[in-house]
Design a protein around this motif. Structure first.
Motif, PDB file in Angstrom:
ATOM      1  N   ALA A   1       0.837  -1.203   0.000  1.00 57.42           N
ATOM      2  CA  ALA A   1       0.000   0.000   0.000  1.00 57.42           C
ATOM      3  C   ALA A   1       0.873   1.256   0.000  1.00 57.42           C
ATOM      4  CB  ALA A   1      -0.940  -0.010   1.195  1.00 57.42           C
ATOM      5  N   ARG A   2       1.942   1.237   0.804  1.00 56.05           N
ATOM      6  CA  ARG A   2       2.865   2.366   0.871  1.00 56.05           C
ATOM      7  C   ARG A   2       3.571   2.560  -0.472  1.00 56.05           C
ATOM      8  NH1 ARG A   2       5.055   0.890   5.382  1.00 56.05           N
ATOM      9  NH2 ARG A   2       6.773  -0.198   4.424  1.00 56.05           N
ATOM     10  N   THR A   3       3.944   1.458  -1.112  1.00 54.78           N
ATOM     11  CA  THR A   3       4.618   1.534  -2.408  1.00 54.78           C
ATOM     12  C   THR A   3       3.686   2.117  -3.472  1.00 54.78           C
ATOM     13  OG1 THR A   3       6.032  -0.338  -1.839  1.00 54.78           O
ATOM     14  CG2 THR A   3       5.824   0.177  -4.174  1.00 54.78           C
ATOM     15  N   LYS A   4       2.421   1.712  -3.447  1.00 49.49           N
ATOM     16  CA  LYS A   4       1.448   2.262  -4.404  1.00 49.49           C
ATOM     17  C   LYS A   4       1.260   3.759  -4.179  1.00 49.49           C
ATOM     18  CE  LYS A   4      -1.132  -2.002  -5.191  1.00 49.49           C
ATOM     19  NZ  LYS A   4      -2.394  -2.713  -4.995  1.00 49.49           N
ATOM     20  N   GLU A   5       1.180   4.175  -2.934  1.00 48.34           N
ATOM     21  CA  GLU A   5       1.037   5.597  -2.619  1.00 48.34           C
ATOM     22  C   GLU A   5       2.278   6.367  -3.049  1.00 48.34           C
ATOM     23  OE1 GLU A   5      -0.595   9.157  -1.376  1.00 48.34           O
ATOM     24  OE2 GLU A   5      -1.563   7.216  -1.682  1.00 48.34           O
ATOM     25  N   LEU A   6       3.453   5.778  -2.811  1.00 53.42           N
ATOM     26  CA  LEU A   6       4.702   6.405  -3.222  1.00 53.42           C
ATOM     27  C   LEU A   6       4.730   6.583  -4.741  1.00 53.42           C
ATOM     28  CD1 LEU A   6       7.576   7.455  -2.696  1.00 53.42           C
ATOM     29  CD2 LEU A   6       8.359   5.071  -2.753  1.00 53.42           C
ATOM     30  N   GLN A   7       4.273   5.573  -5.469  1.00 56.98           N
ATOM     31  CA  GLN A   7       4.269   5.662  -6.926  1.00 56.98           C
ATOM     32  C   GLN A   7       3.354   6.791  -7.408  1.00 56.98           C
ATOM     33  OE1 GLN A   7       6.332   3.855  -9.050  1.00 56.98           O
ATOM     34  NE2 GLN A   7       5.652   5.534 -10.358  1.00 56.98           N
ATOM     35  N   LYS A   8       2.201   6.959  -6.747  1.00 61.81           N
ATOM     36  CA  LYS A   8       1.298   8.062  -7.106  1.00 61.81           C
ATOM     37  C   LYS A   8       1.987   9.413  -6.892  1.00 61.81           C
ATOM     38  CE  LYS A   8      -3.066   5.793  -5.978  1.00 61.81           C
ATOM     39  NZ  LYS A   8      -4.214   5.798  -5.050  1.00 61.81           N
ATOM     40  N   VAL A   9       2.655   9.540  -5.752  1.00 62.32           N
ATOM     41  CA  VAL A   9       3.343  10.794  -5.439  1.00 62.32           C
ATOM     42  C   VAL A   9       4.466  11.041  -6.447  1.00 62.32           C
ATOM     43  CG1 VAL A   9       4.778  11.974  -3.717  1.00 62.32           C
ATOM     44  CG2 VAL A   9       2.745  10.725  -2.999  1.00 62.32           C
ATOM     45  N   LEU A  10       5.234  10.011  -6.771  1.00 69.10           N
ATOM     46  CA  LEU A  10       6.329  10.169  -7.724  1.00 69.10           C
ATOM     47  C   LEU A  10       5.821  10.507  -9.117  1.00 69.10           C
ATOM     48  CD1 LEU A  10       8.727   7.302  -6.595  1.00 69.10           C
ATOM     49  CD2 LEU A  10       8.899   9.751  -6.119  1.00 69.10           C
ATOM     50  N   ASP A  11       4.708   9.916  -9.525  1.00 67.76           N
ATOM     51  CA  ASP A  11       4.111  10.249 -10.825  1.00 67.76           C
ATOM     52  C   ASP A  11       3.706  11.722 -10.858  1.00 67.76           C
ATOM     53  OD1 ASP A  11       4.495   7.648 -11.693  1.00 67.76           O
ATOM     54  OD2 ASP A  11       2.402   7.039 -11.365  1.00 67.76           O
TER      55      ASP A  11
ATOM     56  N   ARG B   1       5.011  14.109  -9.020  1.00 68.75           N
ATOM     57  CA  ARG B   1       6.253  14.886  -9.039  1.00 68.75           C
ATOM     58  C   ARG B   1       6.822  14.966 -10.449  1.00 68.75           C
ATOM     59  NH1 ARG B   1       8.918  15.863  -4.230  1.00 68.75           N
ATOM     60  NH2 ARG B   1      10.903  15.970  -5.320  1.00 68.75           N
ATOM     61  N   THR B   2       6.766  13.858 -11.168  1.00 72.88           N
ATOM     62  CA  THR B   2       7.295  13.840 -12.530  1.00 72.88           C
ATOM     63  C   THR B   2       6.522  14.821 -13.407  1.00 72.88           C
ATOM     64  OG1 THR B   2       7.996  11.548 -12.295  1.00 72.88           O
ATOM     65  CG2 THR B   2       7.732  12.371 -14.538  1.00 72.88           C
ATOM     66  N   GLU B   3       5.202  14.832 -13.286  1.00 74.40           N
ATOM     67  CA  GLU B   3       4.383  15.776 -14.054  1.00 74.40           C
ATOM     68  C   GLU B   3       4.757  17.218 -13.722  1.00 74.40           C
ATOM     69  OE1 GLU B   3       0.149  15.142 -13.746  1.00 74.40           O
ATOM     70  OE2 GLU B   3       0.393  12.974 -13.911  1.00 74.40           O
TER      71      GLU B   3
ATOM     72  N   LYS C   1       6.606  20.204 -16.129  1.00 73.84           N
ATOM     73  CA  LYS C   1       6.074  21.558 -16.298  1.00 73.84           C
ATOM     74  C   LYS C   1       7.126  22.595 -15.913  1.00 73.84           C
ATOM     75  CE  LYS C   1       1.272  20.248 -15.480  1.00 73.84           C
ATOM     76  NZ  LYS C   1       0.139  20.313 -14.535  1.00 73.84           N
ATOM     77  N   VAL C   2       7.867  22.314 -14.836  1.00 71.77           N
ATOM     78  CA  VAL C   2       8.906  23.233 -14.379  1.00 71.77           C
ATOM     79  C   VAL C   2      10.007  23.347 -15.429  1.00 71.77           C
ATOM     80  CG1 VAL C   2      10.746  23.568 -12.670  1.00 71.77           C
ATOM     81  CG2 VAL C   2       8.443  22.925 -11.931  1.00 71.77           C
ATOM     82  N   PHE C   3      10.431  22.236 -16.016  1.00 70.70           N
ATOM     83  CA  PHE C   3      11.467  22.273 -17.054  1.00 70.70           C
ATOM     84  C   PHE C   3      11.022  23.171 -18.200  1.00 70.70           C
ATOM     85  CE2 PHE C   3      12.572  17.670 -15.768  1.00 70.70           C
ATOM     86  CZ  PHE C   3      13.326  18.123 -14.711  1.00 70.70           C
ATOM     87  N   LYS C   4       9.760  23.027 -18.584  1.00 70.85           N
ATOM     88  CA  LYS C   4       9.235  23.830 -19.687  1.00 70.85           C
ATOM     89  C   LYS C   4       9.244  25.307 -19.300  1.00 70.85           C
ATOM     90  CE  LYS C   4       5.633  24.045 -23.064  1.00 70.85           C
ATOM     91  NZ  LYS C   4       4.432  24.719 -23.179  1.00 70.85           N
TER      92      LYS C   4
ATOM     93  N   THR D   1       5.656  23.525  -4.450  1.00 68.88           N
ATOM     94  CA  THR D   1       4.438  22.799  -4.084  1.00 68.88           C
ATOM     95  C   THR D   1       4.706  21.317  -3.826  1.00 68.88           C
ATOM     96  OG1 THR D   1       3.817  22.247  -6.381  1.00 68.88           O
ATOM     97  CG2 THR D   1       3.024  24.359  -5.489  1.00 68.88           C
ATOM     98  N   LEU D   2       5.885  20.843  -4.205  1.00 67.50           N
ATOM     99  CA  LEU D   2       6.205  19.427  -4.014  1.00 67.50           C
ATOM    100  C   LEU D   2       6.535  19.145  -2.550  1.00 67.50           C
ATOM    101  CD1 LEU D   2       8.377  18.758  -7.172  1.00 67.50           C
ATOM    102  CD2 LEU D   2       5.965  18.238  -6.821  1.00 67.50           C
ATOM    103  N   ASP D   3       6.095  18.017  -2.057  1.00 64.72           N
ATOM    104  CA  ASP D   3       6.269  17.650  -0.652  1.00 64.72           C
ATOM    105  C   ASP D   3       7.354  16.582  -0.526  1.00 64.72           C
ATOM    106  OD1 ASP D   3       6.068  17.122   2.015  1.00 64.72           O
ATOM    107  OD2 ASP D   3       3.954  16.545   1.981  1.00 64.72           O
ATOM    108  N   ASP D   4       8.592  17.026  -0.307  1.00 67.26           N
ATOM    109  CA  ASP D   4       9.716  16.097  -0.177  1.00 67.26           C
ATOM    110  C   ASP D   4       9.574  15.198   1.043  1.00 67.26           C
ATOM    111  OD1 ASP D   4      10.945  17.045  -2.455  1.00 67.26           O
ATOM    112  OD2 ASP D   4      12.177  18.488  -1.381  1.00 67.26           O
ATOM    113  N   GLU D   5       9.019  15.746   2.118  1.00 67.00           N
ATOM    114  CA  GLU D   5       8.874  14.955   3.341  1.00 67.00           C
ATOM    115  C   GLU D   5       7.945  13.765   3.142  1.00 67.00           C
ATOM    116  OE1 GLU D   5       8.073  17.203   6.877  1.00 67.00           O
ATOM    117  OE2 GLU D   5       9.519  18.747   6.294  1.00 67.00           O
ATOM    118  N   LYS D   6       6.894  13.959   2.361  1.00 60.83           N
ATOM    119  CA  LYS D   6       5.963  12.860   2.118  1.00 60.83           C
ATOM    120  C   LYS D   6       6.664  11.730   1.360  1.00 60.83           C
ATOM    121  CE  LYS D   6       1.466  11.571   0.512  1.00 60.83           C
ATOM    122  NZ  LYS D   6       0.094  11.984   0.466  1.00 60.83           N
ATOM    123  N   VAL D   7       7.474  12.098   0.378  1.00 60.98           N
ATOM    124  CA  VAL D   7       8.219  11.087  -0.382  1.00 60.98           C
ATOM    125  C   VAL D   7       9.161  10.330   0.542  1.00 60.98           C
ATOM    126  CG1 VAL D   7       9.924  10.715  -2.209  1.00 60.98           C
ATOM    127  CG2 VAL D   7       8.045  12.309  -2.567  1.00 60.98           C
TER     128      VAL D   7
END
Length: 113
Positions: A15-25, A27-29, A33-36, A52-58
């Motif tokens: 469950a934690r891994t699935k949540e982490l993957q959502k957060v990482l996805d 972050r990637t989006e 946008k930031v690169f652009k 707006t990114l939450d490093d602590e959550k990751v």
């Protein structure tokens, strides 16, 4: 009983891994946008979006996993169609460097075509 505990532990980890993957996805989006925005010279908007990114959550979800440290790194790609003899590239690099000084993990790559 030991098997039940192990299964519970694995379920929680999944469950934690699935949540982490959502957060990482997400972050990637945001990072795309930031690169652009950075490549368009919109540094303030890009920095606001990065904030707006939450490093602590990751880190919490990754539980100190080494891979989480890698996720903190930001790579900025700049495509330049510029005349190098006029110092345009140096001015762009100086501005990008100045605008990203608060992000020690930022890597800047320049492609000149």
């Amino acid at each position: 009983m030991d098997k039940a505990k192990e299964l519970d532990r694995l379920d929680k980890k999944m469950a934690r891994t699935k949540e982490l993957q959502k957060v990482l996805d997400h972050r990637t989006e945001v990072e795309e946008k930031v690169f652009k925005l950075f490549s368009e010279g919109k540094f303030e908007e890009g920095k606001a979006l990065l904030d707006t990114l939450d490093d602590e959550k990751v880190m919490e979800l990754a539980e100190g996993d080494v891979a989480a440290e890698e996720d903190k790194k930001i790579e900025i790609y700049i495509n330049c169609h510029t005349d190098l003899s006029k110092g345009n590239l140096k001015r762009r690099l100086d501005r990008v460097t100045e605008e990203t000084k608060d992000y020690p993990y930022a890597k800047i790559r320049v492609v000149i075509s």
